[in-house]
Design a protein around this motif. Structure first.
Motif, PDB file in Angstrom:
ATOM      1  N   ASN A   1      55.034  51.978  17.575  1.00  0.00           N
ATOM      2  CA  ASN A   1      53.999  52.744  16.867  1.00  0.00           C
ATOM      3  C   ASN A   1      53.359  51.892  15.775  1.00  0.00           C
ATOM      4  OD1 ASN A   1      54.515  54.964  18.428  1.00  0.00           O
ATOM      5  ND2 ASN A   1      55.699  56.052  16.892  1.00  0.00           N
ATOM      6  N   TYR A   2      54.180  51.175  15.036  1.00  0.00           N
ATOM      7  CA  TYR A   2      53.680  50.290  13.977  1.00  0.00           C
ATOM      8  C   TYR A   2      52.841  49.160  14.575  1.00  0.00           C
ATOM      9  CZ  TYR A   2      53.779  46.802  10.227  1.00  0.00           C
ATOM     10  OH  TYR A   2      53.429  45.868   9.285  1.00  0.00           O
ATOM     11  N   VAL A   3      53.355  48.558  15.652  1.00  0.00           N
ATOM     12  CA  VAL A   3      52.666  47.431  16.284  1.00  0.00           C
ATOM     13  C   VAL A   3      51.287  47.847  16.787  1.00  0.00           C
ATOM     14  CG1 VAL A   3      52.698  45.891  18.293  1.00  0.00           C
ATOM     15  CG2 VAL A   3      54.750  46.153  16.898  1.00  0.00           C
ATOM     16  N   VAL A   4      51.201  49.012  17.443  1.00  0.00           N
ATOM     17  CA  VAL A   4      49.915  49.467  17.981  1.00  0.00           C
ATOM     18  C   VAL A   4      48.919  49.726  16.856  1.00  0.00           C
ATOM     19  CG1 VAL A   4      48.742  51.325  19.231  1.00  0.00           C
ATOM     20  CG2 VAL A   4      50.880  50.376  20.118  1.00  0.00           C
ATOM     21  N   ARG A   5      49.375  50.319  15.764  1.00  0.00           N
ATOM     22  CA  ARG A   5      48.483  50.554  14.625  1.00  0.00           C
ATOM     23  C   ARG A   5      47.963  49.231  14.061  1.00  0.00           C
ATOM     24  NH1 ARG A   5      48.631  55.842  12.782  1.00  0.00           N
ATOM     25  NH2 ARG A   5      50.241  57.099  13.810  1.00  0.00           N
ATOM     26  N   LYS A   6      48.832  48.223  14.021  1.00  0.00           N
ATOM     27  CA  LYS A   6      48.410  46.911  13.532  1.00  0.00           C
ATOM     28  C   LYS A   6      47.412  46.259  14.486  1.00  0.00           C
ATOM     29  CE  LYS A   6      50.469  46.497   9.612  1.00  0.00           C
ATOM     30  NZ  LYS A   6      49.643  46.392   8.385  1.00  0.00           N
ATOM     31  N   ILE A   7      47.605  46.478  15.786  1.00  0.00           N
ATOM     32  CA  ILE A   7      46.650  45.956  16.765  1.00  0.00           C
ATOM     33  C   ILE A   7      45.273  46.572  16.533  1.00  0.00           C
ATOM     34  CG2 ILE A   7      46.018  45.998  19.217  1.00  0.00           C
ATOM     35  CD1 ILE A   7      49.009  45.727  19.855  1.00  0.00           C
ATOM     36  N   PHE A   8      45.234  47.886  16.317  1.00  0.00           N
ATOM     37  CA  PHE A   8      43.950  48.549  16.085  1.00  0.00           C
ATOM     38  C   PHE A   8      43.325  48.101  14.761  1.00  0.00           C
ATOM     39  CE2 PHE A   8      45.039  51.383  19.547  1.00  0.00           C
ATOM     40  CZ  PHE A   8      43.793  51.681  20.082  1.00  0.00           C
ATOM     41  N   ASP A   9      44.150  47.894  13.747  1.00  0.00           N
ATOM     42  CA  ASP A   9      43.617  47.378  12.475  1.00  0.00           C
ATOM     43  C   ASP A   9      42.971  46.015  12.684  1.00  0.00           C
ATOM     44  OD1 ASP A   9      44.446  49.615  11.115  1.00  0.00           O
ATOM     45  OD2 ASP A   9      46.281  48.704  10.320  1.00  0.00           O
ATOM     46  N   PHE A  10      43.635  45.178  13.487  1.00  0.00           N
ATOM     47  CA  PHE A  10      43.120  43.837  13.769  1.00  0.00           C
ATOM     48  C   PHE A  10      41.800  43.920  14.541  1.00  0.00           C
ATOM     49  CE2 PHE A  10      43.199  39.960  16.529  1.00  0.00           C
ATOM     50  CZ  PHE A  10      43.007  39.028  15.523  1.00  0.00           C
TER      51      PHE A  10
ATOM     52  N   PHE B   1      36.060  43.325  15.334  1.00  0.00           N
ATOM     53  CA  PHE B   1      34.920  43.809  16.120  1.00  0.00           C
ATOM     54  C   PHE B   1      34.251  45.049  15.528  1.00  0.00           C
ATOM     55  CE2 PHE B   1      38.056  41.914  19.044  1.00  0.00           C
ATOM     56  CZ  PHE B   1      37.305  40.857  19.537  1.00  0.00           C
ATOM     57  N   GLU B   2      34.764  45.509  14.385  1.00  0.00           N
ATOM     58  CA  GLU B   2      34.214  46.702  13.731  1.00  0.00           C
ATOM     59  C   GLU B   2      34.158  47.879  14.703  1.00  0.00           C
ATOM     60  OE1 GLU B   2      30.440  45.354  12.258  1.00  0.00           O
ATOM     61  OE2 GLU B   2      31.340  44.464  10.465  1.00  0.00           O
ATOM     62  N   ILE B   3      35.239  48.063  15.471  1.00  0.00           N
ATOM     63  CA  ILE B   3      35.267  49.173  16.427  1.00  0.00           C
ATOM     64  C   ILE B   3      35.353  50.500  15.668  1.00  0.00           C
ATOM     65  CG2 ILE B   3      36.347  47.783  18.227  1.00  0.00           C
ATOM     66  CD1 ILE B   3      38.975  49.272  17.611  1.00  0.00           C
ATOM     67  N   ASP B   4      34.793  51.539  16.264  1.00  0.00           N
ATOM     68  CA  ASP B   4      34.844  52.866  15.662  1.00  0.00           C
ATOM     69  C   ASP B   4      35.929  53.727  16.278  1.00  0.00           C
ATOM     70  OD1 ASP B   4      32.546  52.743  13.832  1.00  0.00           O
ATOM     71  OD2 ASP B   4      31.388  52.438  15.661  1.00  0.00           O
ATOM     72  N   ASP B   5      36.297  53.440  17.503  1.00  0.00           N
ATOM     73  CA  ASP B   5      37.285  54.252  18.203  1.00  0.00           C
ATOM     74  C   ASP B   5      38.042  53.415  19.209  1.00  0.00           C
ATOM     75  OD1 ASP B   5      38.097  56.867  17.825  1.00  0.00           O
ATOM     76  OD2 ASP B   5      36.137  57.663  18.339  1.00  0.00           O
TER      77      ASP B   5
END
Length: 437
Positions: A161-170, A175-179
């Motif tokens: 869960n932590y790793v995936v959140r960090k991936i999305f933060d990265f 890429f300034e993704i919104d979703d």
């Protein structure tokens, strides 16, 4: 044949030059000089030292492999015998990795050149060498930065869960993704990490091009729900051993450039490695801490759990359960039915309240740990449920002993007290629960 020798040692430049004097040989004294000589000389083969000031053999090889001269074969020579150096040489794109000072090093180099047939056609860039070098180096730096950033997450692989959140933060920072949505496929289920409000529709879109069934049991983890209309999306499917094991979809309100899509691919290669390691770790942990027959935790997991409670000075109740007359079940019906009894009881126990920690202690003994004051009532209800159950042709009963941890000098002493309470239940007629204070 045209050969470029790159080495900061004049001795080795002379040695290799003399070996291949029948060929057209050019020399460079370091990696940077070698890069420009590659463009000027357009060799059929590059023989490069590994350790050189400024630009070493690894980096030089990787930079060249990111230019229009990527097809030129690269031989890396070094005095190092470290196997990890050989790995990185291959990783950089080298055709051969040869140890200089080994007995057969020079012989291997001679044999390689003797059997070598130039295949590439030299394609010089119309741009000057410096701009070409800068582009290649910038591309390499981007890749290296991505690798370093993603690999930081490997130390937290136990907490996906932590790793995936960090991936999305990265991904947001790059890429300034919104979703976004990330799916991880398991043998009979999948984890869904999402910020999409309409995640069902997005999942259907992802699964349109996949072979993995869409009807897997789903665990939804919301990261940060948003509602908006995306303009552009990027999708990547993860694989391991050619089998789909996940996918990621990211979206934003403006289009992604071709350069961003290329960088996204580089990022996803590293994320895919991370996801695969996470899945393998989970399988390893499952085998390491789970009893295969009952599906409960094993003795190793139990000891780790008790050790954690004890070190935190937390009070708990410990229950030891034993299947009554289990040897008779095996003798009467065979071990296959005996295993069916164990797995069936394991399934019943897994339906107990989730705050109970249950483990197969060994043989037909099962341990349950809880901080609940009503553990005795829960275990007695379990006893009644097992008594009325059928496991193929067999039916069984259980006896149990429960003790509190208060007053014990170690968790092993707690287990011994629970064993004593269990044997008391056996002596008193079996099929009962004894609570010993």
């Amino acid at each position: 044949m045209k050969i470029l020798v790159i080495d900061d040692s004049e001795f080795w430049r002379r040695v290799i030059g003399d070996i291949f004097k029948e060929h057209e040989v050019e020399f460079a004294s370091d990696g940077l000089d070698g890069y420009f000589k590659i463009h000027e000389f357009c060799p059929d083969l590059v023989i490069s030292d590994l350790v050189m000031p400024g630009l070493n053999g690894y980096l030089l090889c990787r930079i060249v492999k990111n230019t229009e001269l990527r097809d030129i074969p690269f031989v890396i020579m070094t005095a190092s015998s470290d196997s990890i150096d050989k790995f990185w040489g291959r990783y950089a794109g080298a055709s051969e990795y040869i140890q200089k000072d080994s007995e057969d090093g020079i012989k291997r180099l001679k044999n390689y050149v003797a059997s070598f047939t130039p295949l590439h056609e030299c394609k010089r860039s119309k741009d000057n060498f410096k701009s070409s070098f800068e582009r290649a180096l910038n591309g390499l730096l981007v890749k290296s930065t991505i690798e370093n950033e993603i690999r930081k997450f490997f130390v937290h692989i136990e907490d996906m869960n932590y790793v995936v959140r960090k991936i999305f933060d990265f991904l947001k920072s790059m890429f300034e993704i919104d979703d976004g949505m990330l799916l991880i496929f398991k043998p009979d289920s999948m984890d869904v990490y999402t910020t999409f409000e309409d995640f069902e529709e997005k999942m259907k879109k992802i699964f349109e091009g996949l072979k993995t069934p869409f009807n897997l049991e789903r665990k939804i983890i919301y990261l940060d729900k948003r509602i908006y209309e995306s303009v552009d999306e990027m999708l990547w499917v993860f694989h391991q051993d050619r089998k789909e094991n996940g996918a990621i979809l990211v979206a934003r309100k403006r289009e992604f450039s071709s350069g961003e899509k290329e960088i996204f691919s580089n990022v996803m290669i590293e994320v895919e490695n991370l996801i695969n390691v996470g899945l393998n770790f989970e399988i390893y942990r499952q085998y390491s801490f789970t009893d295969k027959l009952t599906g409960l935790n094993n003795l190793r997991a139990l000891n780790d759990y008790l050790d954690g409670l004890w070190k935190k000075h937390e009070e708990f109740f410990f229950c030891m359960i034993d299947i009554d007359n289990f040897k008779k079940v095996n003798d009467t019906y065979g071990h296959e039915i005996g295993n069916k009894v164990l797995s069936g009881i394991g399934s019943i126990i897994k339906n107990l309240p989730s705050d109970l920690f249950s483990a197969r202690y060994g043989g037909e003994e099962i341990a349950i740990v809880s901080k609940r004051n009503d553990l005795a009532q829960i275990i007695d209800s379990l006893r009644s449920q097992i008594e009325s159950a059928r496991f193929g042709p067999a039916s069984v009963t259980i006896s149990a002993g429960i003790v509190p941890s208060i007053g014990a000098n170690s968790y092993t002493e707690v287990i011994e007290r629970a064993d004593a309470a269990l044997y008391r239940a056996k002596r008193e007629g079996k099929n009962r629960v004894v609570f010993a204070k």
